[in-house]
Write a protein that holds these residues in place. Structure first.
Motif, mmCIF file in Angstrom:
data_model
loop_
_atom_site.group_PDB
_atom_site.id
_atom_site.type_symbol
_atom_site.label_atom_id
_atom_site.label_comp_id
_atom_site.label_asym_id
_atom_site.label_seq_id
_atom_site.Cartn_x
_atom_site.Cartn_y
_atom_site.Cartn_z
ATOM 1 N N THR A 96 19.738 -9.574 0.857
ATOM 2 C CA THR A 96 21.058 -9.000 1.154
ATOM 3 C C THR A 96 22.151 -10.064 1.269
ATOM 4 N N ASN A 113 8.292 -5.392 8.384
ATOM 5 C CA ASN A 113 9.673 -4.943 8.193
ATOM 6 C C ASN A 113 10.147 -5.260 6.768
ATOM 7 N N THR A 115 13.505 -4.439 5.890
ATOM 8 C CA THR A 115 14.966 -4.282 5.958
ATOM 9 C C THR A 115 15.579 -5.570 6.476
ATOM 10 N N GLN A 120 20.476 -3.802 8.085
ATOM 11 C CA GLN A 120 19.525 -2.683 8.017
ATOM 12 C C GLN A 120 19.319 -2.173 6.590
ATOM 13 N N GLN A 121 19.812 -2.893 5.593
ATOM 14 C CA GLN A 121 19.579 -2.512 4.202
ATOM 15 C C GLN A 121 18.139 -2.855 3.815
ATOM 16 N N VAL A 122 17.585 -2.033 2.908
ATOM 17 C CA VAL A 122 16.231 -2.308 2.418
ATOM 18 C C VAL A 122 16.278 -3.551 1.535
#
Length: 459
Positions: A96, A113, A115, A120-122
């Motif tokens: 990201t 996890n 994200t 909180q983006q995949v």
């Protein structure tokens, strides 16, 4: 306890590193002297010297780190990891575009996890790209304040620990003085954490009272039968996990309650507890100073007793511990006094863990009382038969080295050796085909036996 995520070069850490280096140098000096002075030095001695030299190289290759904690605590926000809130050692970029300190984001991803912690983006992928710009800015900031930044490669495989982790660690230790249920839960979790996460092992070195707190349930003056077996097993295994960490060996071994508790665990508890207690003594005995402490405490006797019991799960760990301890002279005498020769020879005769036990017997054979006992217990025919049967060059070498010592100490055994030579030419064949050390020992025996055939085979 330090509150930052970086290692500070305080005097205690420097002293520990220097002490470790001194121990390794002394051990290397002893081993090299044995190799240079003794024409008949063993392969085991060379292996041990190589391992010691490698350990010294690893220790010296770690770059010293000097960090001013008050300066680090006031570093710019963009130089802090969003997860640890601490100065980044190895900033990396995730899919990201956000930057994190490598060990902390690695731990986040390894926990399942997928994200980005901030957005909180995949994450479209889990590749981590070094943020060279931020790294250089951190270096410049540190340099302007006289702070030496750790080499990121040194921490590339390290699990990151947050303040929450440290607080959780303290809370687990505090549970050791509470109810049995609390103790069992905390011990099980500490066993798991110290097995999986090397950084948790290192935490014990940051708190001087961590080991006494951990072992509090085992240090009370109460019968062994009153100690819950699962709790004992988890605590002894945690102690084993801690002793694997090189920087922990000295302070763990020198904590007064540790060796007595491990000795008790060799006798009482589940077989896994007893085996792990032996393994802990083995790892701690990597330091000569610990070898001496363990020997003086009387740990060889319960180790030999456990070896005599012969439980398959414990044999290898026990044999390894005895071998390591008997490298120093005073422990050889203790082992012989405590019955090691009889127990080990009986196991060898039964063809149990022959490789490991022959190596121990070869070390003990430099003790005069051990040689006398070997002669009385019928070691000569056993060792000669092993030379005939074995396909392992090192086992043959250890057998002939022991026979050489017996031959030069006890003339009454010459007859057995002559008869074996007349029947099978066992010694002559080893003089021709053995390792260089085995050849020397075999020829020495043949010369002592005054066999004319020796001149033929060694011409």
């Amino acid at each position: 306890m330090a509150k930052t995520g970086v290692f500070d070069g305080d005097p205690e850490m420097v002293a520990n590193a220097n002490a470790k280096a001194t121990e390794l140098k002394k051990e290397l000096q002893r081993l090299m002297k044995a190799i240079v002075d003794d024409e008949d030095f063993s392969v085991d001695t060379v292996d041990q010297a190589s391992k010691t030299l490698s350990a010294l190289k690893d220790l010296k290759s770690k770059k010293p780190v000097s960090l001013k904690l008050d300066e680090v605590s006031s570093c710019p926000e963009e130089y802090r990891c969003p997860l640890s809130k601490e100065l980044m050692k190895d900033p990396v970029i995730v899919a990201t575009g956000q930057t994190y300190d490598r060990p902390f984001i690695q731990r986040w991803i390894k926990s399942g996890n997928r994200t980005c912690p901030i957005t909180q983006q995949v994450l479209s992928h889990t590749l981590l790209t070094p943020n060279i710009l931020i790294r250089e800015m951190i270096c410049q900031w540190c340099k302007s304040r006289g702070i030496q930044v750790p080499d990121p490669l040194q921490y590339s495989n390290e699990e990151g620990l947050t303040e929450a982790d440290r607080e959780h660690f303290i809370s687990l230790l505090e549970k050791m003085s509470k109810t049995l249920t609390d103790q069992k839960e905390a011990a099980k979790e500490l066993r798991s954490l110290t097995k999986r996460i090397p950084s948790f092992r290192a935490l014990f070195g940051e708190a001087h009272d961590a080991i006494p707190q951990l072992l509090f349930p085992l240090s009370q003056n109460r019968p062994q039968g009153d100690i819950h077996p699962d709790l004992q097993e988890d605590l002894i295994t945690t102690l084993l996990n801690l002793s694997i960490h090189d920087n922990n060996k000295k302070f763990v071994g020198e904590t007064p309650m540790v060796i007595p508790i491990l000795m008790d665990a060799l006798t009482f508890g589940t077989i896994e507890t007893r085996s792990n207690a032996a393994a802990a003594l083995f790892t701690l005995s990597a330091l000569d100073s610990n070898k001496s402490l363990i020997g003086k405490a009387g740990a060889l006797k319960p180790l030999i007793d456990l070896l005599e019991e012969g439980h398959p799960l414990a044999m290898k760990d026990v044999a390894s511990a005895i071998f390591n301890l008997c490298i120093i002279h005073e422990n050889k005498a203790r082992a012989v006094r405590d019955g090691a020769v009889r127990v080990i020879l009986k196991k060898i005769m039964d063809r149990v863990h022959v490789d490991e036990l022959l190596a121990i017997l070869a070390i003990l054979s430099s003790n005069p009382k051990a040689v006398d006992e070997l002669g009385e217990l019928g070691a000569v025919p056993c060792l000669l038969s092993l030379i005939r049967e074995s396909s392992c060059p090192r086992n043959k070498e250890n057998c002939i080295a022991i026979l050489h010592t017996i031959c030069f100490s006890d003339r009454s055994k010459w007859k057995e050796m002559r008869e074996e030579e007349n029947t099978n030419r066992t010694i002559s064949q080893l003089a021709e085909n053995g390792t260089s050390r085995a050849k020397r020992k075999a020829n020495g025996i043949l010369e002592r036996l005054n066999r004319p055939v020796n001149l033929t085979h060694t011409a």
